[in-house]
Design a protein around this motif. Structure first.
Motif, PDB file in Angstrom:
ATOM      1  N   ALA A 163      36.923  34.357  32.019  1.00  0.00           N
ATOM      2  CA  ALA A 163      37.806  34.767  30.925  1.00  0.00           C
ATOM      3  C   ALA A 163      38.057  36.262  30.923  1.00  0.00           C
ATOM      4  O   ALA A 163      39.134  36.720  30.522  1.00  0.00           O
ATOM      5  CB  ALA A 163      37.194  34.326  29.590  1.00  0.00           C
ATOM      6  N   THR A 164      37.080  37.041  31.370  1.00  0.00           N
ATOM      7  CA  THR A 164      37.210  38.504  31.378  1.00  0.00           C
ATOM      8  C   THR A 164      37.161  39.012  32.813  1.00  0.00           C
ATOM      9  O   THR A 164      36.332  38.571  33.615  1.00  0.00           O
ATOM     10  CB  THR A 164      36.060  39.151  30.577  1.00  0.00           C
ATOM     11  N   VAL A 165      38.050  39.954  33.117  1.00  0.00           N
ATOM     12  CA  VAL A 165      38.058  40.547  34.455  1.00  0.00           C
ATOM     13  C   VAL A 165      36.789  41.373  34.630  1.00  0.00           C
ATOM     14  O   VAL A 165      36.480  42.223  33.788  1.00  0.00           O
ATOM     15  CB  VAL A 165      39.296  41.444  34.660  1.00  0.00           C
TER      16      VAL A 165
ATOM     17  N   VAL B 141      42.258  30.329  34.082  1.00  0.00           N
ATOM     18  CA  VAL B 141      41.369  31.327  33.483  1.00  0.00           C
ATOM     19  C   VAL B 141      40.588  30.633  32.379  1.00  0.00           C
ATOM     20  O   VAL B 141      41.185  30.115  31.435  1.00  0.00           O
ATOM     21  CB  VAL B 141      42.152  32.532  32.926  1.00  0.00           C
TER      22      VAL B 141
ATOM     23  N   GLU C 164      44.574  45.735  36.616  1.00  0.00           N
ATOM     24  CA  GLU C 164      43.210  45.212  36.752  1.00  0.00           C
ATOM     25  C   GLU C 164      43.300  43.784  37.285  1.00  0.00           C
ATOM     26  O   GLU C 164      44.183  43.011  36.882  1.00  0.00           O
ATOM     27  CB  GLU C 164      42.482  45.231  35.410  1.00  0.00           C
TER      28      GLU C 164
ATOM     29  N   TYR D 228      41.311  40.231  39.496  1.00  0.00           N
ATOM     30  CA  TYR D 228      40.205  39.462  40.065  1.00  0.00           C
ATOM     31  C   TYR D 228      40.360  39.493  41.593  1.00  0.00           C
ATOM     32  O   TYR D 228      41.478  39.334  42.111  1.00  0.00           O
ATOM     33  CB  TYR D 228      40.263  38.004  39.618  1.00  0.00           C
TER      34      TYR D 228
ATOM     35  N   GLY E 189      44.878  40.293  36.330  1.00  0.00           N
ATOM     36  CA  GLY E 189      44.235  39.834  35.107  1.00  0.00           C
ATOM     37  C   GLY E 189      45.188  39.763  33.927  1.00  0.00           C
ATOM     38  O   GLY E 189      44.940  39.035  32.962  1.00  0.00           O
ATOM     39  N   THR E 190      46.268  40.523  33.982  1.00  0.00           N
ATOM     40  CA  THR E 190      47.278  40.522  32.926  1.00  0.00           C
ATOM     41  C   THR E 190      48.491  39.744  33.401  1.00  0.00           C
ATOM     42  O   THR E 190      49.030  40.043  34.481  1.00  0.00           O
ATOM     43  CB  THR E 190      47.703  41.955  32.562  1.00  0.00           C
TER      44      THR E 190
ATOM     45  N   GLY F 235      35.819  42.496  40.261  1.00  0.00           N
ATOM     46  CA  GLY F 235      36.952  43.113  39.597  1.00  0.00           C
ATOM     47  C   GLY F 235      37.541  44.239  40.420  1.00  0.00           C
ATOM     48  O   GLY F 235      36.864  44.865  41.232  1.00  0.00           O
TER      49      GLY F 235
END
Length: 283
Positions: free
Chosen positions: A88-90, A148, A213, A215, A236-237, A270
């Motif tokens: 869920a988070t980079v 994701v 940013e 993955y 990631g965005t 990351g």
């Protein structure tokens, strides 16, 4: 060598008959020699094997890819397959990519599995770990192939790059439904009439999300032959496309997404990124 019998000394045979026999023998010898002089028939070319038909559903769908062709074995036996489910988070960035802001020229056509932009080999480049990759093609999947935290996006763009040695790096961009993408408009418009190839210019830098940013992980092609050792960089965005734009891609190829594959022993790290100053606006 072939010879002709001497009938002139055969007793009891009239001269006229002897002449006829000699002429017949000469004719037979000539026919035999002519037959021997004919070239051997040209060898026939072995039949060219048709590429294995694969799809995204039914008997030729992803679960059956490995059995469709001996070259597709990695689709089942591989241990570094793509796509995957991303966290869920980079993760905190540990590397950085640099992308050029040059535009890319190419053609848009239908591969039979996706709408694809094929670059002419000039324009946008990407630098990863000191190696430079050039954009080869861009294609779309609806819905996204990477997920994701278990959730797919509305669509996903794959920008396939290659370095001088043929090593592949795929830049993945997830797509959400929202405002239309002006940068992708030439690609979308070409996708509405794919009977002929369409010449298109894409501003790749404008397609990218505001934050770079990303993955990063080692994976594979998401289509047969599922070749591994492909470097993946997934933004990631997400970027935004309108419902109409997504619908155009969906109308061309609906649900052309391979299910996610096991991560196994791999790690997702990351990365950060930046876009270099534009070197050429128009070529």
């Amino acid at each position: 060598m072939f010879g002709v019998a001497d009938f002139s000394t055969v007793p009891g045979v009239p001269m006229s008959a002897r002449s006829l026999l000699i002429a017949s023998a000469l004719t037979a010898a000539a026919v035999t020699l002519a037959g021997c002089a004919q070239p051997a028939p040209a060898p026939t070319e072995p039949p060219v094997a048709e590429p294995a038909h694969w799809s995204y559903d039914g008997e030729s769908g992803p679960e059956s890819w490995a059995g469709l062709d001996s070259d597709f074995q990695a689709c089942e036996a591989g241990t570094k397959q793509s796509p995957i489910d991303l966290p869920a988070t980079v993760p905190a960035p540990s590397t950085s990519i640099q992308l050029s802001a040059d535009e890319a020229d190419g053609d848009v056509f239908d591969t039979g599995h996706a709408v694809e932009f094929e670059s002419d080999g000039e324009g946008e480049t990407l630098t990863f770990n000191g190696d430079e990759y050039s954009l080869q093609q861009l294609h779309a999947h609806v819905p996204s192939e990477h997920t994701v935290a278990g959730q797919p996006a509305a669509a996903e763009l794959h920008l396939v790059h290659a370095d001088a040695n043929g090593n592949l790096l795929v830049l993945g961009i997830l797509v959400t439904e929202g405002a239309a993408s002006d940068a992708l408009t030439p690609f979308i418009e070409a996708a509405t009439h794919l009977a002929d190839e369409e010449d298109v210019k894409l501003d790749v830098a404008a397609i990218l999300p505001a934050s770079l940013e990303n993955y990063e992980y080692s994976g594979s092609l998401t289509t047969p032959p599922c070749t591994e050792d492909v470097q993946w960089v997934v933004m990631g965005t997400p970027v935004s496309m309108s419902a109409e734009q997504i619908g155009t891609l969906d109308a061309a190829h609906s649900h052309n997404a391979r299910p996610t594959q096991p991560l196994g022993a791999r790690a997702v790290v990351g990365g950060a990124g930046e876009v270099e100053a534009r070197r050429t606006l128009d070529r």
